[in-house]
Each structure stands twice: as structure tokens, then as C-alpha cells.
Enzyme design. Structure first.
Site, PDB file in Angstrom:
ATOM      1  CG  ASP A 186      43.484 -66.813-103.167  1.00  0.00           C
ATOM      2  OD1 ASP A 186      43.021 -67.803-102.579  1.00  0.00           O
ATOM      3  OD2 ASP A 186      42.839 -66.135-103.993  1.00  0.00           O
ATOM      4  CD  GLU A 229      40.386 -69.923-104.929  1.00  0.00           C
ATOM      5  OE1 GLU A 229      39.732 -68.878-104.849  1.00  0.00           O
ATOM      6  OE2 GLU A 229      39.895 -71.054-104.713  1.00  0.00           O
TER       7      GLU A 229
END
Length: 311
Positions: A186, A229
Site C-alpha cells: 500500500d 493504491e
């Protein structure tokens, strides 16, 4: 054994919308000045939509990792069937004494000369079509396959494909008692990137990140955009500790890479969580994702720009 259950024609045609040439067989034949090449297209089973170009020599089909065309399907034998080209350019399909049989157009066969549009079942659950394409049709088929499996921005695999492959790889690892690791990744403070530099800059970060990660992976690893993301990496045959080394390599690479958009440099780091079998005895892909996500959350909670293991 009775023939495998029929699949509605509408479903088959939806799986591949390529224009094909009826009634032809063999490699390198042509029609209307176009050279045609034989392919097998997966209609049902693992890797739906993938095309396999038939070349000279024998190609083996089965569940074994050594197969030229591999199905991770318990209904397919390890060495299920093979295809080869005769001197006159015909392609012959031969069943290799498989447990569940090989069927061409619903008829169980030992050997069969293939004709364009033949539909071939390997056991009850895996279906391919034998067809002939020219170069334009091949390119179009590959584009359609790619579009169905890839994230449009980063070109990483999409979440749907990731979840399908993870189910397959988990079943394989449990059946053969082999290593399987999952890395969840992430981008740290990604909202801050979007708020500070704009969404186009955020997109640029994701594209550059995906390119960096892809360069560090083996061909057999599966890299996917899980959402927003967050990305995921399936590492087949890799221990948890080996996956941690890979994750640390990615973390360091991202930290030292210059991310830029419109000439503006943006500092970017990532946090990563690693879970692996057999250290974690996952019984489902959901459990394995949850374990890697928990490790990722721990990396975030402990300051970010870290790699953490589950367990």
C-alpha cells in the site's frame, strides 16, 4: 463415462468473439491471401480467454507444471492429452489414458484430426476451442484477453483475476503441500499525494510504482492492483521468509526512486504485509488475504515504510 455437460452456445460465443474460418485445418494454410495459424483458445477453466499458438512438435496438455498447456483442475489428469502436427499439416489430438477422458464436440475420443471450431473438453470442467487465426485476429484476441484481465491504468492484473488465481494457487499449494506466499502493498499517505499534487500526479505514482514492482518479479509471480493504491503479489513456491526478502527489496527500491509528475518530484514510500503457507495454514484465499492485510496494517501502525510478517 457420459459426455460432459453442454455449455450454452451463447456462453461460448461470449467467451471469444473472434471471427474464424470454417472447415479448415492445419498450420500455415491460407484463405483469401491470409496465412492462418492454429490456436487453442480457453473457453472454460483456468485462464479463460488465453490463446495457445500451436507450433511444430508435440504439445502436452494436463495438470502437471511441465505441461505446455496447463489446467489447474482436479478433473484434468497430470498428462491428459497431447497434440501434434502431421506431415501434411493436420493437427491430431490424442488422449493419454486420462481418468476423465477427452471429448471433441461431446464425443469421447482416443485420437482425432482437429477441424476449425472443434470444441474440446479435457474432463468435465475445462473447455478449449481449436481455431485458425491470421495475424490481425491473433492481435485482436490477445487485446481482448488483456483488457479483460488488466487494470487499465497500471497494467497490473485486476482484482477479479487476482482472486481467481489466488483460489487456484491456494488449492494447488494445499494439494501438493508446497509453499505459497502473498504480499500486500500500500502506498503511504497516498491521499496526501493527491491533495498536494493532484490526481494526475497520483496516477503517475501508481503507474511508476507498478513498473518498478514488475521489474523485480519472476514471470510466474502474479502482480495485481487490489484496489485504489493497494497492490498484491502472489508468489508461488516461495516461502514466507523469501517473500519478506522480496518485499523488503521493493520497499527499498520505492524509497530510493524519484517519482515525478510535470517536473515535480514527489517523495513516495510503501508499506507491505507478508503472509505465507505453511507458516499460516490458510484454508481459503479470504483467510490468506486477511492475514497479509493484517501484517500490512501492522506496518502502517508501526510507522509506515516497513515490511511486516503475519505470524
Amino acid at each position: 463415462m457420459p459426455p460432459p455437460p453442454r455449455i450454452p452456445e451463447d456462453d461460448i460465443e461470449e467467451a471469444t468473439s473472434i471471427t474464424t474460418i470454417k472447415g479448415l485445418t492445419g498450420a500455415g494454410k491460407s484463405t483469401g491471401g491470409r496465412k492462418l495459424t492454429p490456436y487453442l483458445i480457453v473457453l472454460v477453466g483456468t485462464h479463460v480467454g488465453e490463446t495457445f499458438r500451436l507450433a511444430d512438435g508435440e504439445l502436452f496438455i494436463g495438470r502437471s507444471p511441465q505441461s505446455n498447456i496447463r489446467f489447474d483442475d482436479d478433473g484434468v489428469s497430470r498428462r491428459h492429452a497431447k497434440v501434434w502436427m502431421t506431415p501434411n499439416g493436420d493437427w491430431v489430438l490424442e488422449d493419454m489414458n486420462s481418468a476423465n477422458g477427452t471429448f471433441v464436440n461431446d464425443e469421447r475420443v482416443a485420437t482425432r484430426v482437429l477441424r476449425a471450431e472443434d470444441k474440446i473438453h479435457f474432463g468435465p470442467n475445462s473447455l478449449v476451442k481449436f481455431t485458425l487465426h491470421d495475424e490481425l485476429e491473433e492481435n485482436f484476441q490477445r487485446q481482448m484477453y488483456d483488457a479483460a484481465l488488466r487494470d487499465g491504468l497500471t497494467r497490473a492484473f485486476n482484482k477479479k483475476y487476482f482472486l481467481t488465481r489466488l483460489d487456484t494457487e491456494l488449492a494447488y499449494a494445499r494439494r501438493h503441500k508446497t509453499n505459497l506466499s502473498l504480499v500486500m502493498l500500500d502506498v503511504d499517505y497516498f491521499k496526501r499525494v493527491n491533495d498536494t499534487y493532484g490526481h494526475l500526479a497520483g496516477d503517475a505514482v501508481l503507474v511508476t510504482l507498478a513498473q518498478l514492482v514488475q521489474k523485480t518479479l519472476r514471470a510466474e509471480d502474479v502482480f495485481a492492483r487490489y484496489g485504489g493504491e493497494e497492490f498484491a503479489i502472489i508468489c508461488r513456491g516461495v516461502s514466507r521468509e523469501q517473500a519478506w526478502v522480496l518485499a523488503e527489496r521493493i520497499r527499498s527500491l520505492v524509497e530510493t526512486t524519484s517519482f515525478e509528475s510535470s517536473g515535480v518530484r514527489m517523495p513516495v514510500t510503501v508499506s507491505l504485509g507478508v503472509a505465507g503457507m505453511p507458516e499460516f495454514a490458510a484454508e481459503s484465499s479470504v483467510q490468506l488475504v486477511a492475514a497479509a492485510d493484517e501484517a500490512l496494517y501492522s506496518a502502517k501502525s508501526n510507522g509506515r515504510n516497513l515490511v511486516m510478517r503475519y505470524g
